[in-house]
Design an enzyme around this catalytic site. Structure first.
Site, mmCIF file in Angstrom:
data_model
loop_
_atom_site.group_PDB
_atom_site.id
_atom_site.type_symbol
_atom_site.label_atom_id
_atom_site.label_comp_id
_atom_site.label_asym_id
_atom_site.label_seq_id
_atom_site.Cartn_x
_atom_site.Cartn_y
_atom_site.Cartn_z
ATOM 1 N N HIS A 1 -20.453 -21.612 -12.544
ATOM 2 C CA HIS A 1 -20.082 -20.423 -11.890
ATOM 3 C C HIS A 1 -20.598 -19.311 -12.380
ATOM 4 C CE1 HIS A 1 -17.157 -22.102 -9.199
ATOM 5 N NE2 HIS A 1 -16.372 -22.290 -10.166
ATOM 6 N N THR B 1 0.714 -1.361 -0.096
ATOM 7 C CA THR B 1 0.030 0.049 -0.147
ATOM 8 C C THR B 1 0.879 1.281 0.090
ATOM 9 O OG1 THR B 1 -0.125 -0.383 2.414
ATOM 10 C CG2 THR B 1 -2.120 -0.654 1.002
ATOM 11 N N GLY B 2 2.073 1.144 0.093
ATOM 12 C CA GLY B 2 3.202 2.077 -0.131
ATOM 13 C C GLY B 2 3.612 2.716 1.069
ATOM 14 N N LYS B 3 3.861 2.035 2.207
ATOM 15 C CA LYS B 3 4.527 2.406 3.529
ATOM 16 C C LYS B 3 5.987 2.857 3.233
ATOM 17 C CE LYS B 3 3.439 -1.750 5.264
ATOM 18 N NZ LYS B 3 2.732 -2.382 4.153
ATOM 19 N N GLU C 1 -17.213 -24.118 -15.484
ATOM 20 C CA GLU C 1 -17.251 -22.436 -15.542
ATOM 21 C C GLU C 1 -18.428 -21.781 -15.878
ATOM 22 O OE1 GLU C 1 -14.849 -21.082 -14.104
ATOM 23 O OE2 GLU C 1 -13.423 -22.703 -14.129
#
Ligand code: ADP
Ligand code: MG
Ligand code: ZN
Length: 640
Positions: free
Chosen positions: A430, A208-210, A427
């Site tokens: 789903h 997250t960019g710490k 698929e």
């Protein structure tokens, strides 16, 4: 020490081969003269063919009248004239023969003797010399063991990170603006008796960019930035970590005002006394030293300690006490607007085609962190380059979204026609269930191309960022997760069920368990949680669940899980039976084209006018339900 081994040995072997080759060319270059026995030589001399004989030790080199030479050997003790007389050579002939006894020239003789010993000896000596140098290097390193090894970014350095390089995380940036102010003009604050904060803890999910934000604070304030990772404190030897902490803080104090950044602090800052592993003694000492140092320096010295973690829950409470990391800054996962802004930042220096819409990319990437987005653009650029393009197009970027989300395409995995058919039905199951349920996210893509571990996938993306999820969402999730399994069962029968659905089943069971044990959404078990999350490290693994309920409750939970999953299967079954014709259509398209995009999928439903919603039991409103803001809401791709 790593470099000694292979490379050096290779070099020596190579040197030996070269020397050997050089020596062999010296002797091979000249053609060896003919070798005769003594008897043959004597008969040639008797015949008057030989004019001269050179004697060198026991080697006789005779020159014929025509100038050619022959070689012969005698015993070293025997002199040639005696020998020839023994062969009854007439004295006249002997006198005519020009016999020259030659001595090896001194130096050459010595060299010839010594060289075979000398060359390996020299090689050996140089080998030992290099080894010694390496060891010495290691010794030097041992002397610097206690030094922190922190990387430093000087002030005024070009290309420093600033807040402009960080998009989103608005609250965090506002909070950190204050820190920048402290660093720029501390007097303003100390004049009114305010204490400057010592520690700032950045908390947020990975990517997250710490780290980026910590750099940006230093860049904005234009102060030196010392960067070390928590794991770098921990070495094999006890006490090294503490020594490094001391060194780091003393370096920082000398450079004040500055920022000292400890990345991934949870590596050393875990709660003390909770570990069983051998390294925990060392970690405790390191942590204690950090605490001591943080208490020890004057709050107005101008050193601000920043730290980052994605596991604030495991940190030792002592770290979070006032006077230490008492400022806590939370970095949220990017919203849609943030994602667009982050993409904007990372498209710098990447030539995009005009048709590229970052907004659409942002819409398609819910749950992506900043790091994922940066990675996505990079993958897009790589893909464009591989296709020989000069610019990056939307096609490349959309493909990269799937690659980052689900792993690379695996075209090499060949499915048999039967497997392809099963995967297509799976698929389609789903997708069909997802389309028919109200709480489900829209289906963006269905594919039977293998990706990562999945044989096929159905991609659903939420239309907006969500922080809360309701019971209805989870119930629908369950039915969708079981949609593939149910479809296989309906079409091929019980006996033909495949192993491909095991992942779905695990996923469904997990969702069902969480509904009951974490969110209190089960009527039977009531509004409480089950299982205490505790932090314990055993053999490097975290055992996070501890039972805090009785055996009877455990049975009730199991029964409730089964009830939920069975109900979900019933829902899926109802939809698949009702929409069987559409399912066949989806499968037909999948088998011919391998993928179906959203528009085509939607159009399948508008072509038939009757559109019914799945019958579902009304769900009691569960207003502020699962409040779990920091949970990753990444759309779980359904794996076959
Ligand atoms: P963390 O330390 O939180 O795990 P990083 O700061 O190392 O994450 O982020 C990794 C990379 O992701 C950064 O170098 C940057 O390129 C990109 N990134 C992450 N968050 C952002 C953001 N908010 N704005 C711009 N880029 C970001
Ligand atoms: Mg980081
Ligand atoms: Zn599946």
């Amino acid at each position: 020490m790593r470099s000694i081994t292979l490379r050096n040995i290779l070099v020596f072997v190579l040197a030996l081969i070269i020397v050997g080759a050089a020596l062999s060319t010296v002797t091979v270059g000249t053609k060896p003269p003919q070798t005769l026995g003594i008897g043959e030589l004597v008969s040639e001399i008797t015949a008057g063919n030989i004019t001269a004989v050179d004697i060198r030790e026991n080697k006789l080199t005779a020159t014929r009248k025509d100038g050619t030479t022959v070689v012969s050997y005698k015993e070293p003790t025997e002199s040639l004239p005696t020998l020839l007389r023994a062969y009854d050579l007439s004295p006249e002939r002997l006198r005519e023969l020009n016999i020259a006894v030659k001595q090896e020239s001194g130096a050459m003789a010595w060299l010839a003797v010594l060289l075979p010993f000398l060359i390996p000896l020299l090689l050996l000596a140089s080998f030992i010399y290099f080894m010694a140098r390496q060891v010495q290097g290691a010794n030097n390193r041992a002397m610097t063991f206690g030094q922190s090894g922190a990387r430093e970014v000087q002030k005024n350095q070009k290309g420093r990170t600033t807040f402009k390089d960080v998009a989103g995380v608005r609250e965090a940036k506002e909070e950190l603006h204050e820190v920048v102010e402290f660093l720029k003009s501390p007097k303003k604050f100390t004049a009114v008796g305010a204490k400057i904060p010592k520690g700032v803890l950045l908390m947020g999910s990975p990517g997250t960019g710490k780290t980026l934000l910590a750099r940006a604070v230093a860049g904005e304030a234009n102060v030196p930035f010392f960067h070390i990772s928590g794991s770098e404190f921990v070495e094999m030897f006890v006490g090294v970590g503490a020594a490094r902490v001391r060194d780091l803080f003393s370096r920082a104090k000398k450079n004040a005002p500055c920022i000292l950044f400890i990345d991934e602090i949870d590596a050393v800052g875990r709660q003390r006394g909770s570990g069983l592993g051998g390294s925990h003694d060392e970690r405790e000492q390191t942590l204690n030293q950090i605490l001591v140092e943080m208490d020890g320096f004057d709050p107005n010295a101008g050193v601000i300690v920043m730290a980052a973690t994605n596991r604030p829950d495991v940190l030792d409470p002592a770290l979070l006490r006032p006077g230490r990391f008492d400022r806590r800054v939370i970095l949220d996962e990017p919203t849609m607007d943030d994602r667009e802004a982050i993409l904007q930042i990372h498209t710098r220096g990447k030539p995009l085609e005009r048709e590229v819409s970052l907004r659409r990319l942002a819409e398609r990437t819910p749950g992506f962190s900043g790091a994922d987005l940066a990675n996505l653009l990079n993958e897009g650029a790589i893909l464009a380059a591989r296709r020989g393009k000069k610019t990056i197009g939307m096609a490349e970027l959309l493909e990269s979204v799937e690659k980052v989300m689900l792993g690379p395409e695996r075209k090499s995995r060949i499915l048999s026609p039967e497997e392809r058919r099963i995967t297509a039905y799976h698929e389609a199951g789903h997708a069909l269930v997802a389309h028919e349920l109200t709480h489900a996210d829209p289906v963006h893509k269905i594919s039977i191309i293998s990706r990562g571990h999945a044989l096929g996938y159905t991609l659903k993306l939420p239309t907006e960022d969500r922080n809360l999820r309701s019971k209805g969402d989870f119930i629908d999730d369950l039915a969708i997760a079981l949609g593939g399994y149910t479809a296989e069962r309906e079409i091929f029968g019980d006996n033909e069920l495949t192993t491909g659905a095991s992942n779905d089943l695990r996923q469904a069971t997990k969702v069902a368990r969480r509904i009951i044990t974490e969110y209190g959404m089960s009527d039977a078990l009531g509004p409480r949680t089950f299982g205490a999350h505790s932090e314990m490290i055993f053999l490097g693994r975290e055992i996070t669940e501890q039972r805090d309920y009785s055996e009877k409750v455990a049975e009730a939970i199991d029964a409730e899980i089964t009830k939920l999953t069975n109900a979900a299967m019933k829902t899926a079954q109802g939809i698949i039976r009702r929409e069987r014709a559409r399912m066949e259509e989806i499968v037909r398209i999948l088998l011919t084209k391998e993928t179906i995009e959203q528009e085509e999928f939607e159009s399948l439903f508008t072509s038939h006018p009757h559109q019914m919603r799945a019958p579902r039991e009304p769900i009691a409103p569960v207003a502020p339900a699962a409040r779990e803001p920091r949970q990753k809401m990444r759309p779980a791709p359904q794996a076959a």
